[in-house]
Design an enzyme around this catalytic site. Structure first.
Site, PDB file in Angstrom:
ATOM      1  NE  ARG A  45      38.466 -14.657 -13.342  1.00 51.64           N
ATOM      2  CZ  ARG A  45      38.684 -13.388 -13.045  1.00 51.64           C
ATOM      3  NH1 ARG A  45      37.683 -12.531 -13.005  1.00 51.64           N
ATOM      4  NH2 ARG A  45      39.910 -12.962 -12.790  1.00 51.64           N
ATOM      5  CG  ASP A  58      33.131  -4.508  -5.790  1.00 55.79           C
ATOM      6  OD1 ASP A  58      34.262  -4.009  -5.899  1.00 55.79           O
ATOM      7  OD2 ASP A  58      32.698  -5.390  -6.561  1.00 55.79           O
TER       8      ASP A  58
END
Length: 284
Positions: free
Chosen positions: A42, A143
């Site tokens: 990632r 979020d």
């Protein structure tokens, strides 16, 4: 395990430990050793974007400036966002039952909205419970990851994301794309207007929220935090609940260590204890 892996970028054990410490300090997320490959894959995208060769250079770049916008990319990269519509079906059945005993305005907080499937599932549930496309229900969806919030606001999904949504719901709540948008569907405007999306870090000292909520969904979030962090976060959420409000948590989570403040009233669903209402309720 070798000290430097045979990969495109130099990534040592020391680099991994630094990543673990940085993401914990930044977002409270605990990464164990099994996540090393995930971290590499990632964050390697960010090294490519910045034309860097070593993870140590990337981490030095981050630590040099606490306000660097790269911190948001770093956090987004390491945030897990697995979700789908009507995940854990029993929660939506219980929410329906709860809503049928409430009269508006009703307020719901989805504290880990990811790409939007959960808050839109809440909106569909509310519409069905009240038999109206414009129920007196407000949903706050938050979020930490800004990228998934952008996707959630747009409310556009590939058709394969709708495989757990009944054909009847698909007809009522989604608009199928045509032409260049074939294979996609968009949530109806009425549902999008029910939801306010916000970026919120659950580790922040304060949250930009107005009390009080009839329901808080905090599902599959606590598994990323250690127990002391969970206690702080859950107490803050408890203070935002109405006395008869419900807290919905993930299928692998429980609040046994918070039994002083919450008691179970269903499968991974909790109410405030009398003590919590008495101690936190004076200002309500």
């Amino acid at each position: 395990m070798t000290n430097a892996r045979e990969q495109d970028f130099v990534f040592t054990d020391a680099d991994f430990r630094r990543v673990v410490d940085l993401i914990y300090a930044r977002a409270g997320i605990r990464l164990n050793d099994s996540k090393q490959s995930m971290v590499y894959s990632r964050l390697a995208r960010r090294l490519r974007a910045l034309d860097l060769e070593r993870f140590s250079d990337y981490l030095n770049f981050l630590e040099k400036d606490p306000k660097n916008e790269e911190w948001q990319h770093f956090t987004n990269s390491l945030t897990t966002n697995l979700t789908f519509f009507f995940r854990e079906k029993h929660h939506f059945e219980m929410l329906t039952e709860q809503l049928q005993h409430l009269h508006g305005p009703v307020r719901i907080w989805c504290s880990a909205s990811s790409t939007g499937e959960e808050p839109y599932s809440l909106a569909m549930t509310a519409i069905e419970a009240y038999g109206s496309l414009k129920p007196d229900v407000e949903i706050i969806a938050s979020d930490l990851d800004t990228q998934v919030l952008t996707k959630a606001k747009n409310g556009i999904y590939s058709m394969d994301k709708l495989d757990k949504v009944s054909s009847e719901r698909c007809k009522i709540f989604f608009l199928k794309g045509r032409g260049e948008n074939t294979g996609q569907a968009r949530i109806r405007r009425e549902l999008r207007e029910m939801i306010e999306f916000k970026q919120i870090n659950l580790l922040a000292n304060s949250w930009p929220l107005t009390p009080y909520f009839d329901a808080i969904f905090c599902r599959n979030v606590m598994i990323y935090f250690d127990q002391p962090t969970q206690r702080v976060m859950l107490e803050k959420m408890g203070r935002l609940l109405k006395p008869n409000g419900l807290l919905y948590v993930g299928h692998s989570e429980n609040l046994h260590h918070m039994s002083e403040w919450f008691h179970s009233c269903g499968k991974t669903v909790y109410r405030l204890t009398d003590k919590a209402i008495q101690e936190w309720g004076a200002h309500r």
